[in-house]
Enzyme design. Structure first.
Site, short mmCIF file in Angstrom:
data_model
loop_
_atom_site.label_atom_id
_atom_site.label_comp_id
_atom_site.label_asym_id
_atom_site.label_seq_id
_atom_site.Cartn_x
_atom_site.Cartn_y
_atom_site.Cartn_z
N GLY A 13 0.84 -1.20 0.00
CA GLY A 13 0.00 0.00 0.00
C GLY A 13 0.87 1.24 0.00
O GLY A 13 2.00 1.24 -0.51
N ARG A 14 0.35 2.33 0.60
CA ARG A 14 1.10 3.59 0.60
C ARG A 14 2.47 3.44 1.26
O ARG A 14 3.49 3.87 0.72
CB ARG A 14 0.31 4.67 1.35
N ILE A 15 2.49 2.83 2.45
CA ILE A 15 3.75 2.72 3.18
C ILE A 15 4.69 1.75 2.49
O ILE A 15 5.89 2.03 2.34
CB ILE A 15 3.49 2.29 4.64
N ARG A 60 -2.36 -8.43 -1.73
CA ARG A 60 -3.65 -9.05 -2.09
C ARG A 60 -3.96 -8.83 -3.57
O ARG A 60 -4.52 -9.70 -4.23
CB ARG A 60 -4.78 -8.46 -1.24
N THR A 97 7.21 -2.74 11.09
CA THR A 97 6.72 -1.46 11.61
C THR A 97 5.21 -1.37 11.43
O THR A 97 4.64 -0.28 11.47
CB THR A 97 7.40 -0.27 10.90
N ARG A 156 2.11 -4.16 12.46
CA ARG A 156 1.43 -4.63 13.66
C ARG A 156 2.10 -5.91 14.13
O ARG A 156 2.40 -6.79 13.33
CB ARG A 156 -0.06 -4.89 13.40
N GLU A 200 1.59 -5.85 22.77
CA GLU A 200 1.86 -4.49 23.24
C GLU A 200 0.88 -4.08 24.34
O GLU A 200 -0.30 -4.41 24.27
CB GLU A 200 1.72 -3.50 22.07
N HIS A 214 7.24 1.29 19.41
CA HIS A 214 6.13 1.70 18.54
C HIS A 214 6.21 3.21 18.23
O HIS A 214 5.27 3.97 18.49
CB HIS A 214 4.78 1.36 19.18
N GLY A 255 7.26 4.37 15.04
CA GLY A 255 7.42 4.53 13.61
C GLY A 255 6.80 5.78 13.03
O GLY A 255 7.31 6.37 12.08
#
Length: 328
Positions: free
Chosen positions: A159-161, A181, A241, A243, A272, A290, A292
């Site tokens: 995706g974007r990241i 996907r 980075t 989940r 977490e 966490h 990022g």
């Protein structure tokens, strides 16, 4: 008569500039202590609020939503991921859910790249050597790591990241591979010089670095299972980075302890805020709390997105960042 301002409950401390603007626009209840809400406090909030502004630390599940008052019509999440919210139950109860996509892309990609550089080059170990006065001077064979130039990077979730990471990694001379996907548009693939793998298993077995950028959903829980982690090469590195729940953390620890994976850079964890003490002790792992997306600019832009979603919704329009169950 002036229009009544919506009752907005914010569950965590946000940047001052964001909180000030929210107080100007809404009847806003802030959390100055920044202590995460308890289950009871979340229930009280959904009973009274018109809008709830939670974060990743708030579990807005079916039990909480079942006690929502009739006025609650919007959950404006301060964050990109919505795995902390039961979106289907909210939708069934007529409660809209929004998030803050896009604004965290570059910050998270930067941190991913930092981990991707730091772990193979043993930066944390080098810092520790200085702190413990272990270093006695330069040596041609001491503290040797691995270069990333020329290595194959396998991105899970393009995706974007994922694409932002690919752009950075390409500039560092890495070969870009990905599993997603849906296959990307051919123009994007060509620009990134990215190779698509329909089979995650086949990709994992061939990569030097694996970087995770998919959301946590029921379908991605332990996507990197014990079986899949065993497919990795012994000199491969894992960076996460996204989940923590995407990786079988216990299986990852076992492989790292045995030297069957070269190392890992983790910004997120399966349970977490608890961190497995075995991870902390491993010399071939770099752990971050966490952080990022933790930039001043990013947090302010997240707050601005939240405000836009609330204002748009309260003006009778569809909020721009609405999340539907079908999107997950």
């Amino acid at each position: 008569m002036a229009k009544k301002k919506p009752e907005v409950v914010v569950t965590r401390k946000l940047p001052d500039v964001v909180e000030t603007r929210m107080r100007e626009l809404f009847e806003t209840r802030l959390n100055d202590s920044d202590k995460p809400f308890s289950q009871a406090e979340l229930v009280e909030a959904v009973k009274t609020a018109d809008v709830l502004v939670p974060t990743v630390t708030d579990r807005i599940d079916a039990a909480v939503l079942s006690q929502a008052g009739p006025n609650l019509k919007l959950i404006a999440n301060f964050g990109n991921g919505v795995d902390n919210i039961d979106v289907s139950t909210a939708n069934n109860r007529g409660i809209n859910v929004t998030n803050t996509p896009g604004v965290l892309t570059e910050d998270t990609a930067d941190m991913t790249m930092a981990l991707m550089l730091a772990v193979p080059r043993r930066i944390a170990a080098g810092i520790k050597a200085l702190e413990t006065e272990e270093w006695s001077g330069w040596s041609p064979t001491w503290m040797l790591g691995h270069r990333i130039w020329g290595k194959r990077l396998g991105i899970i979730g393009m995706g974007r990241i994922g694409q932002a990471v690919a752009r950075r990694a390409k500039a560092f001379g890495m070969s870009i591979h990905y599993h997603n996907r849906r296959r990307l548009n051919s123009d994007v693939e060509e620009t990134l010089e990215a190779t698509y793998w329909e089979s995650l298993d086949q990709m994992l077995a061939r990569m030097d670095v694996v970087s995770i950028h998919c959301p946590h959903t029921p379908g991605t829980f332990h996507l990197l299972s014990a079986r899949r982690l065993k497919l990795l090469k012994k000199d491969a590195y894992v960076v996460n980075t996204a989940r923590g729940e995407v990786i079988d953390e216990n299986a990852l620890i076992r492989l790292l302890e045995a030297g069957d994976i070269a190392g890992a850079g983790l910004d997120v964890f399966e349970h977490e805020p608890a961190v497995n003490p075995k991870l902390v002790k491993l010399p071939n792992v770099l752990l971050l709390p966490h952080m990022g997306s933790a930039t001043i600019e990013g947090r302010i832009e997240m707050g601005e997105k939240v405000i836009i979603n609330i204002r748009t919704f309260m003006d009778g329009h569809r909020p721009p960042d609405r999340v539907l169950p079908s999107m997950l």
